[in-house]
Design a protein around this motif. Structure first.
Motif, PDB file in Angstrom:
ATOM      1  N   ARG A  11       0.844  -1.189   0.000  1.00 17.40           N
ATOM      2  CA  ARG A  11       0.000   0.000   0.000  1.00 17.40           C
ATOM      3  C   ARG A  11       0.882   1.242   0.000  1.00 17.40           C
ATOM      4  O   ARG A  11       0.789   2.100   0.860  1.00 17.40           O
ATOM      5  N   VAL A  12       1.760   1.331  -0.980  1.00 13.99           N
ATOM      6  CA  VAL A  12       2.689   2.456  -1.051  1.00 13.99           C
ATOM      7  C   VAL A  12       1.940   3.720  -1.464  1.00 13.99           C
ATOM      8  O   VAL A  12       1.275   3.751  -2.489  1.00 13.99           O
ATOM      9  N   ARG A  13       2.053   4.763  -0.657  1.00 13.31           N
ATOM     10  CA  ARG A  13       1.457   6.050  -0.989  1.00 13.31           C
ATOM     11  C   ARG A  13       2.505   6.940  -1.617  1.00 13.31           C
ATOM     12  O   ARG A  13       3.695   6.839  -1.288  1.00 13.31           O
ATOM     13  N   SER A  14       2.094   7.846  -2.475  1.00 12.82           N
ATOM     14  CA  SER A  14       3.057   8.662  -3.222  1.00 12.82           C
ATOM     15  C   SER A  14       3.963   9.506  -2.331  1.00 12.82           C
ATOM     16  O   SER A  14       5.157   9.630  -2.632  1.00 12.82           O
ATOM     17  N   PRO A  15       3.507  10.117  -1.219  1.00 13.77           N
ATOM     18  CA  PRO A  15       4.463  10.836  -0.366  1.00 13.77           C
ATOM     19  C   PRO A  15       5.531   9.910   0.215  1.00 13.77           C
ATOM     20  O   PRO A  15       6.692  10.295   0.330  1.00 13.77           O
ATOM     21  N   ASP A  16       5.139   8.685   0.588  1.00 13.11           N
ATOM     22  CA  ASP A  16       6.123   7.720   1.081  1.00 13.11           C
ATOM     23  C   ASP A  16       7.154   7.399   0.008  1.00 13.11           C
ATOM     24  O   ASP A  16       8.355   7.282   0.285  1.00 13.11           O
ATOM     25  N   LEU A  17       6.673   7.245  -1.223  1.00 10.73           N
ATOM     26  CA  LEU A  17       7.586   6.952  -2.332  1.00 10.73           C
ATOM     27  C   LEU A  17       8.571   8.099  -2.530  1.00 10.73           C
ATOM     28  O   LEU A  17       9.768   7.870  -2.758  1.00 10.73           O
ATOM     29  N   ALA A  18       8.085   9.332  -2.424  1.00 16.31           N
ATOM     30  CA  ALA A  18       8.960  10.490  -2.585  1.00 16.31           C
ATOM     31  C   ALA A  18      10.037  10.523  -1.506  1.00 16.31           C
ATOM     32  O   ALA A  18      11.213  10.800  -1.780  1.00 16.31           O
ATOM     33  N   VAL A  19       9.642  10.230  -0.258  1.00 17.69           N
ATOM     34  CA  VAL A  19      10.603  10.212   0.843  1.00 17.69           C
ATOM     35  C   VAL A  19      11.635   9.106   0.619  1.00 17.69           C
ATOM     36  O   VAL A  19      12.848   9.304   0.817  1.00 17.69           O
ATOM     37  N   PHE A  20      11.173   7.939   0.209  1.00 15.64           N
ATOM     38  CA  PHE A  20      12.079   6.816  -0.059  1.00 15.64           C
ATOM     39  C   PHE A  20      13.080   7.166  -1.156  1.00 15.64           C
ATOM     40  O   PHE A  20      14.290   6.963  -0.998  1.00 15.64           O
ATOM     41  N   VAL A  21      12.592   7.726  -2.249  1.00 17.51           N
ATOM     42  CA  VAL A  21      13.476   8.066  -3.377  1.00 17.51           C
ATOM     43  C   VAL A  21      14.436   9.187  -2.996  1.00 17.51           C
ATOM     44  O   VAL A  21      15.601   9.194  -3.425  1.00 17.51           O
ATOM     45  N   SER A  22      13.984  10.124  -2.167  1.00 12.34           N
ATOM     46  CA  SER A  22      14.906  11.181  -1.728  1.00 12.34           C
ATOM     47  C   SER A  22      16.060  10.581  -0.931  1.00 12.34           C
ATOM     48  O   SER A  22      17.205  11.041  -1.040  1.00 12.34           O
ATOM     49  N   GLY A  23      15.779   9.545  -0.130  1.00  7.14           N
ATOM     50  CA  GLY A  23      16.847   8.864   0.590  1.00  7.14           C
ATOM     51  C   GLY A  23      17.803   8.142  -0.337  1.00  7.14           C
ATOM     52  O   GLY A  23      19.025   8.210  -0.176  1.00  7.14           O
ATOM     53  N   ARG A  81       7.542  18.992  -8.012  1.00  6.24           N
ATOM     54  CA  ARG A  81       8.397  20.076  -8.500  1.00  6.24           C
ATOM     55  C   ARG A  81       9.780  20.029  -7.845  1.00  6.24           C
ATOM     56  O   ARG A  81      10.801  20.279  -8.505  1.00  6.24           O
ATOM     57  N   LEU A  82       9.814  19.713  -6.553  1.00  2.00           N
ATOM     58  CA  LEU A  82      11.108  19.603  -5.874  1.00  2.00           C
ATOM     59  C   LEU A  82      11.971  18.505  -6.497  1.00  2.00           C
ATOM     60  O   LEU A  82      13.178  18.685  -6.716  1.00  2.00           O
ATOM     61  N   LEU A  83      11.349  17.374  -6.800  1.00  2.00           N
ATOM     62  CA  LEU A  83      12.089  16.271  -7.422  1.00  2.00           C
ATOM     63  C   LEU A  83      12.556  16.645  -8.820  1.00  2.00           C
ATOM     64  O   LEU A  83      13.680  16.303  -9.229  1.00  2.00           O
ATOM     65  N   LEU A  84      11.726  17.366  -9.563  1.00  3.58           N
ATOM     66  CA  LEU A  84      12.109  17.766 -10.922  1.00  3.58           C
ATOM     67  C   LEU A  84      13.255  18.771 -10.901  1.00  3.58           C
ATOM     68  O   LEU A  84      14.183  18.684 -11.718  1.00  3.58           O
ATOM     69  N   TRP A  85      13.223  19.739  -9.970  1.00  4.40           N
ATOM     70  CA  TRP A  85      14.331  20.698  -9.881  1.00  4.40           C
ATOM     71  C   TRP A  85      15.626  19.989  -9.480  1.00  4.40           C
ATOM     72  O   TRP A  85      16.712  20.340  -9.954  1.00  4.40           O
ATOM     73  N   THR A  86      15.512  18.999  -8.627  1.00  6.61           N
ATOM     74  CA  THR A  86      16.702  18.213  -8.280  1.00  6.61           C
ATOM     75  C   THR A  86      17.238  17.487  -9.503  1.00  6.61           C
ATOM     76  O   THR A  86      18.463  17.432  -9.734  1.00  6.61           O
ATOM     77  N   ALA A  87      16.345  16.916 -10.311  1.00  2.00           N
ATOM     78  CA  ALA A  87      16.765  16.228 -11.536  1.00  2.00           C
ATOM     79  C   ALA A  87      17.417  17.188 -12.512  1.00  2.00           C
ATOM     80  O   ALA A  87      18.361  16.826 -13.220  1.00  2.00           O
ATOM     81  N   GLY A 186      18.687  10.829 -12.062  1.00  2.00           N
ATOM     82  CA  GLY A 186      17.798  11.824 -12.637  1.00  2.00           C
ATOM     83  C   GLY A 186      16.492  11.218 -13.108  1.00  2.00           C
ATOM     84  O   GLY A 186      15.404  11.753 -12.848  1.00  2.00           O
ATOM     85  N   VAL A 187      16.576  10.083 -13.794  1.00  2.00           N
ATOM     86  CA  VAL A 187      15.370   9.412 -14.293  1.00  2.00           C
ATOM     87  C   VAL A 187      14.519   8.914 -13.123  1.00  2.00           C
ATOM     88  O   VAL A 187      13.279   8.995 -13.157  1.00  2.00           O
ATOM     89  N   LEU A 188      15.166   8.415 -12.068  1.00  2.00           N
ATOM     90  CA  LEU A 188      14.426   7.965 -10.894  1.00  2.00           C
ATOM     91  C   LEU A 188      13.636   9.114 -10.272  1.00  2.00           C
ATOM     92  O   LEU A 188      12.467   8.951  -9.881  1.00  2.00           O
ATOM     93  N   LEU A 189      14.252  10.284 -10.183  1.00  2.00           N
ATOM     94  CA  LEU A 189      13.565  11.448  -9.622  1.00  2.00           C
ATOM     95  C   LEU A 189      12.395  11.872 -10.502  1.00  2.00           C
ATOM     96  O   LEU A 189      11.306  12.196  -9.999  1.00  2.00           O
ATOM     97  N   VAL A 190      12.596  11.871 -11.822  1.00  2.00           N
ATOM     98  CA  VAL A 190      11.526  12.255 -12.746  1.00  2.00           C
ATOM     99  C   VAL A 190      10.378  11.249 -12.687  1.00  2.00           C
ATOM    100  O   VAL A 190       9.189  11.633 -12.681  1.00  2.00           O
ATOM    101  N   ALA A 191      10.713   9.964 -12.641  1.00  2.00           N
ATOM    102  CA  ALA A 191       9.674   8.938 -12.585  1.00  2.00           C
ATOM    103  C   ALA A 191       8.840   9.079 -11.310  1.00  2.00           C
ATOM    104  O   ALA A 191       7.608   8.918 -11.333  1.00  2.00           O
ATOM    105  N   THR A 192       9.488   9.399 -10.208  1.00  2.00           N
ATOM    106  CA  THR A 192       8.752   9.595  -8.954  1.00  2.00           C
ATOM    107  C   THR A 192       7.852  10.820  -9.041  1.00  2.00           C
ATOM    108  O   THR A 192       6.717  10.803  -8.540  1.00  2.00           O
ATOM    109  N   ALA A 193       8.365  11.874  -9.669  1.00  2.00           N
ATOM    110  CA  ALA A 193       7.537  13.069  -9.866  1.00  2.00           C
ATOM    111  C   ALA A 193       6.299  12.738 -10.690  1.00  2.00           C
ATOM    112  O   ALA A 193       5.190  13.233 -10.421  1.00  2.00           O
ATOM    113  N   ALA A 194       6.458  11.885 -11.694  1.00  2.00           N
ATOM    114  CA  ALA A 194       5.311  11.491 -12.531  1.00  2.00           C
ATOM    115  C   ALA A 194       4.275  10.737 -11.704  1.00  2.00           C
ATOM    116  O   ALA A 194       3.065  10.947 -11.858  1.00  2.00           O
ATOM    117  N   VAL A 195       4.733   9.867 -10.807  1.00  2.00           N
ATOM    118  CA  VAL A 195       3.803   9.130  -9.955  1.00  2.00           C
ATOM    119  C   VAL A 195       3.030  10.089  -9.051  1.00  2.00           C
ATOM    120  O   VAL A 195       1.831   9.916  -8.801  1.00  2.00           O
TER     121      VAL A 195
END
Length: 545
Positions: A11-23, A81-87, A186-195
């Protein structure tokens, strides 16, 4: 360890995914920073301490600012947007990282802190942006209490960091180059932003995601900005130990390790000594009472295998080579005309461990595993020298290729290594290869024989013996140190090698090259010497691909 509820239980929620990918991304970029910065500033404890400190400071600043904004601004689209600017910043690192790195070398900082501006400029901004993700994720969490939400986010982010650390170290670095690894993040960050913007992305979101993807692809396709190095890049990779490049310039093929020239080969004459310092490897055949007594030779450190190849061709001796990096061995066999045989045997192992487990006795051990800014301390200490002494024959010798200065502040490592070898062996000699007090290869010879071999004796033997090479010019550099000052004797419990190397940071490293003709019989004319002194202040830019 149990997974945080709602994250790894299907039951992965998108904010959790963003936190995981940021790590994942923050830890992966931290490891990648070492690979990008090391060719210019080295990979000493000071460089790594700077990287860790900058990443922690940038994350802390991001946490603080993100926490202040989270209660009124946190939503999935802003996370995207934060993930995209990082990418976007990652794409900039891929495209212009070398130019940004070069722009920071002129800062008037102590050598220990020389890498600080580069790490701040290259990795401060993306790490700061990633710091926003956790407080935003906590705000968007469905957990009831602040403590539960914070603990949940910390756990998810830490799991991401663990995945980023192990994945980058054991999977990405051994398999991909620096640019390709940056592209993956970079692609991982963009893919997470898309989710995060699903299931109903706006037109602006689609354009932004597509634009950043195009930017990432373009940055990899065009390669690094700036001037390509002299010559053609034949091969380039990241190994578990270092950045490795093979570059051709005319008939000369050069092996670069972490941006520094390590070995060179004349493709029309593969066993000719291109770098002047490798000629000194033959000095043991003048120090020996009888050169024919050198039957077993061990090289610790392979590189381009200049010495081992020549020894196997020139002398009736069995040569073992121990090289810790398997990629270096593969490159030597494919690009530097190295062929294993009964006379030349190659071992993929740590030099000290190999000696500890070996039952062989050697007449000569050559230490060729030191770099200007990265020296395995376990190969420098009294305990190691005693181990080598145990593996030597009765009149055996140790020959060490040390990079340091023969005098002045930058001579600290040389003097310490001299004091250490002198604590174990009856006689220690040294041969600076470039004169003066510049950073250079200093060849050190330690013998078990109590009798001092004088310069006059070496000259007489050089004239009389046919060892395949005339060393009259090299003998000019003969010296025995009477006083090494306050240099410490290095021991396993205290071997401050990084501190001893510190005065060399940012200073010019001089390598002399021989001419295109080399006399291979004793008593002949000395080959032409060509001084080549690349300055660390002008880093070699990675090639456009």
């Amino acid at each position: 360890m149990g997974a945080p509820a709602g994250f790894l239980d299907g039951r992965v929620r998108s904010p959790d995914l963003a936190v995981f990918v940021s790590g994942v991304a923050s830890m992966g970029l931290e490891i990648l920073a070492g690979r990008i910065v090391a060719p210019q500033f080295g990979s000493s404890i000071y460089t790594w301490g700077t990287i860790i400190g900058v990443f922690l400071a940038a994350l802390s600043a991001g946490y603080l600012r993100g926490g202040k904004l989270a209660d009124r601004r946190a939503d999935p689209k802003r996370l995207a947007r934060l993930l995209l600017w990082t990418a976007v910043w990652v794409a900039l690192l891929v495209f212009a990282g070398d130019l940004l790195l070069r722009s920071t070398v002129a800062f008037p900082l102590p050598s220990r802190a020389a890498s600080l501006p580069a790490v701040v400029l290259l990795f401060g901004p993306p790490t700061y942006l990633l710091g926003f993700i956790s407080p935003y994720g906590a705000e968007l969490s469905r957990k009831e209490g602040l403590g539960e939400a914070s603990g949940h986010v910390y756990a998810v982010g830490t799991i991401g960091s663990i995945v980023g650390a192990f994945g980058t170290t054991y999977l990405l670095v051994p398999s991909l180059g620096v640019d390709a690894i940056g592209f993956v993040f970079g692609v991982l960050l963009v893919a997470t932003a898309a989710v995060l913007v699903l299931p109903s992305p706006s037109r602006d979101s689609i354009v932004a995601i597509g634009g950043v993807l195009v930017l990432l692809v373009a940055s990899v396709a065009t390669g690094a900005a700036g001037v390509a190095p002299e010559g053609t890049v034949v091969y380039q990779t990241q190994t578990p130990y270092q950045e490795l490049e093979v570059i051709d310039s005319g008939d000369t093929r050069t092996l670069y390790l972490d941006g520094q020239r390590h070995s060179a080969m004349d493709r029309s004459d593969p066993t000719r000594h291109v770098f002047e310092y490798t000629r000194y490897f033959h000095l043991p055949y003048l120090f020996a009472e009888d050169p024919d007594d050198i039957d077993r030779v061990l090289f610790i450190g392979g590189g381009g295998f200049t010495g081992p190849k020549r020894f196997a061709e020139e002398y009736d001796a069995t040569v073992d080579v121990v090289e810790i990096d398997p990629e270096v061995i593969g490159v030597a066999e494919e690009y530097f005309a190295v062929e294993e045989s009964e006379q030349l045997r190659i071992h993929n192992d740590d030099g000290r461990q190999f000696l500890r487990e070996s039952t062989e006795t050697y007449d000569l051990i050559v230490l060729d595993a030191y770099k200007k800014d990265k020296v395995p301390f376990q190969l420098t200490t009294v305990e190691f020298m005693e181990l080598a002494d145990d593996r030597l024959s009765e009149d055996g010798m140790v020959f060490a290729n040390v990079i340091s200065a023969p005098s002045g502040p930058a001579s600290r490592f040389y003097r310490a290594e001299y004091a250490t070898m002198d604590a174990v062996y009856p006689n220690v000699y040294s041969f600076p290869t470039a004169g003066a007090s510049a950073i250079q290869n200093i060849e050190m010879m330690a013998t078990k024989n109590d009798t001092v071999v004088t310069e006059a004796t070496l000259r007489e033997r050089n004239t009389r013996r046919d060892i395949g090479i005339d060393l009259s010019a090299e003998i000019d550099d003969y010296r025995i140190e009477d006083d090494v000052g306050d240099a410490p004797v290095l021991r396993d419990e205290y071997a401050p090698v990084d501190t001893l190397l510190d005065p060399m940071v940012g200073q010019r490293y001089v390598i002399d090259e021989t001419g295109t003709v080399e006399n291979r019989s004793g008593g002949g004319d000395d080959p032409l010497r060509i001084a080549v002194a690349p300055s660390p202040a002008e880093p070699r830019v990675r090639p456009a691909e």
